[in-house]
Design a protein around this motif. Structure first.
Motif, mmCIF file in Angstrom:
data_model
loop_
_atom_site.group_PDB
_atom_site.id
_atom_site.type_symbol
_atom_site.label_atom_id
_atom_site.label_comp_id
_atom_site.label_asym_id
_atom_site.label_seq_id
_atom_site.Cartn_x
_atom_site.Cartn_y
_atom_site.Cartn_z
ATOM 1 N N ALA A 50 0.840 -1.202 0.000
ATOM 2 C CA ALA A 50 0.000 0.000 0.000
ATOM 3 C C ALA A 50 0.876 1.253 0.000
ATOM 4 N N ARG A 51 1.972 1.221 0.751
ATOM 5 C CA ARG A 51 2.893 2.365 0.781
ATOM 6 C C ARG A 51 3.560 2.542 -0.577
ATOM 7 N N VAL A 52 3.920 1.432 -1.221
ATOM 8 C CA VAL A 52 4.526 1.517 -2.556
ATOM 9 C C VAL A 52 3.579 2.248 -3.497
ATOM 10 N N GLU A 53 2.317 1.871 -3.495
ATOM 11 C CA GLU A 53 1.352 2.504 -4.396
ATOM 12 C C GLU A 53 1.143 3.975 -4.043
ATOM 13 N N GLN A 54 1.218 4.292 -2.771
ATOM 14 C CA GLN A 54 1.117 5.685 -2.330
ATOM 15 C C GLN A 54 2.286 6.506 -2.887
ATOM 16 N N VAL A 55 3.481 5.950 -2.800
ATOM 17 C CA VAL A 55 4.666 6.636 -3.330
ATOM 18 C C VAL A 55 4.549 6.789 -4.842
ATOM 19 N N ILE A 56 4.112 5.747 -5.522
ATOM 20 C CA ILE A 56 3.978 5.806 -6.987
ATOM 21 C C ILE A 56 2.990 6.904 -7.381
ATOM 22 N N ALA A 57 1.864 6.969 -6.713
ATOM 23 C CA ALA A 57 0.879 8.014 -7.026
ATOM 24 C C ALA A 57 1.482 9.397 -6.801
ATOM 25 N N LYS A 58 2.235 9.550 -5.717
ATOM 26 C CA LYS A 58 2.842 10.839 -5.399
ATOM 27 C C LYS A 58 3.857 11.252 -6.460
ATOM 28 N N ARG A 75 8.144 3.834 -13.788
ATOM 29 C CA ARG A 75 9.010 2.671 -14.057
ATOM 30 C C ARG A 75 10.320 2.764 -13.265
ATOM 31 N N VAL A 76 10.902 3.940 -13.229
ATOM 32 C CA VAL A 76 12.150 4.138 -12.481
ATOM 33 C C VAL A 76 11.902 3.896 -10.992
ATOM 34 N N TYR A 77 10.835 4.466 -10.481
ATOM 35 C CA TYR A 77 10.539 4.305 -9.056
ATOM 36 C C TYR A 77 10.205 2.864 -8.693
ATOM 37 N N ARG A 78 9.467 2.175 -9.532
ATOM 38 C CA ARG A 78 9.158 0.775 -9.217
ATOM 39 C C ARG A 78 10.442 -0.060 -9.163
ATOM 40 N N ALA A 79 11.358 0.181 -10.091
ATOM 41 C CA ALA A 79 12.635 -0.543 -10.070
ATOM 42 C C ALA A 79 13.447 -0.171 -8.833
ATOM 43 N N MET A 80 13.493 1.118 -8.525
ATOM 44 C CA MET A 80 14.255 1.577 -7.366
ATOM 45 C C MET A 80 13.661 1.024 -6.073
ATOM 46 N N ILE A 81 12.356 1.109 -5.944
ATOM 47 C CA ILE A 81 11.707 0.607 -4.731
ATOM 48 C C ILE A 81 11.935 -0.890 -4.577
ATOM 49 N N ALA A 82 11.841 -1.634 -5.657
ATOM 50 C CA ALA A 82 12.082 -3.088 -5.590
ATOM 51 C C ALA A 82 13.498 -3.374 -5.099
ATOM 52 N N ALA A 83 14.471 -2.630 -5.599
ATOM 53 C CA ALA A 83 15.860 -2.830 -5.171
ATOM 54 C C ALA A 83 16.031 -2.474 -3.695
ATOM 55 N N PHE A 84 15.430 -1.370 -3.277
ATOM 56 C CA PHE A 84 15.528 -0.981 -1.868
ATOM 57 C C PHE A 84 14.803 -1.980 -0.968
ATOM 58 N N ILE A 85 13.676 -2.510 -1.412
ATOM 59 C CA ILE A 85 12.976 -3.520 -0.613
ATOM 60 C C ILE A 85 13.858 -4.751 -0.445
ATOM 61 N N ASP A 86 14.516 -5.177 -1.508
ATOM 62 C CA ASP A 86 15.425 -6.324 -1.405
ATOM 63 C C ASP A 86 16.512 -6.062 -0.356
ATOM 64 N N GLU A 87 17.098 -4.873 -0.392
ATOM 65 C CA GLU A 87 18.136 -4.525 0.584
ATOM 66 C C GLU A 87 17.555 -4.462 1.994
ATOM 67 N N GLU A 88 16.379 -3.868 2.112
ATOM 68 C CA GLU A 88 15.759 -3.741 3.424
ATOM 69 C C GLU A 88 15.374 -5.099 3.997
ATOM 70 N N LEU A 89 14.927 -6.012 3.136
ATOM 71 C CA LEU A 89 14.600 -7.358 3.612
ATOM 72 C C LEU A 89 15.837 -8.058 4.168
ATOM 73 N N LYS A 90 16.979 -7.895 3.500
ATOM 74 C CA LYS A 90 18.228 -8.484 4.010
ATOM 75 C C LYS A 90 18.583 -7.890 5.370
#
Length: 98
Positions: A50-58, A75-90
């Motif tokens: 839900a936060r991802v979609e909020q950021v995308i809309a913003k 597209r740039v933000y979705r790729a960036m967010i996915a990469a940051f989520i991967d790092e944050e999960l680790k």
């Protein structure tokens, strides 16, 4: 912002300058993402769709307001967010083991 360049070298120089700033901003964003991991209890909290979609809309709205392509920005933000989520999960997993 309407930037007129007089040569390909000028274009590349300006892009290099922008890239320098973007990478510095990504580093700052990454530091904040690392801090956020310490406040999240579960990996679902990290993913936060839900936060991802909020950021995308913003950022799509910001793109429209600034003359950027909302589709490219998304597209740039979705790729960036996915990469940051991967790092944050680790990081979150490592913190959970402590």
């Amino acid at each position: 912002m309407d930037v007129r360049c007089t040569s390909i070298e000028d274009v590349r120089s300006r892009i290099d300058h922008i890239d320098q700033n973007l990478v510095a901003l990504l580093a700052q964003r990454g530091q904040l993402v690392a801090q956020a991991a310490t406040f999240k209890k579960t990996s679902d909290d990290v993913r936060a769709p839900a936060r991802v979609e909020q950021v995308i809309a913003k950022v799509r709205a910001i793109a429209s307001d600034t003359g950027a392509s909302p589709d490219v920005v998304e597209r740039v933000y979705r790729a960036m967010i996915a990469a940051f989520i991967d790092e944050e999960l680790k990081l979150h997993a490592a913190l959970s083991r402590e």
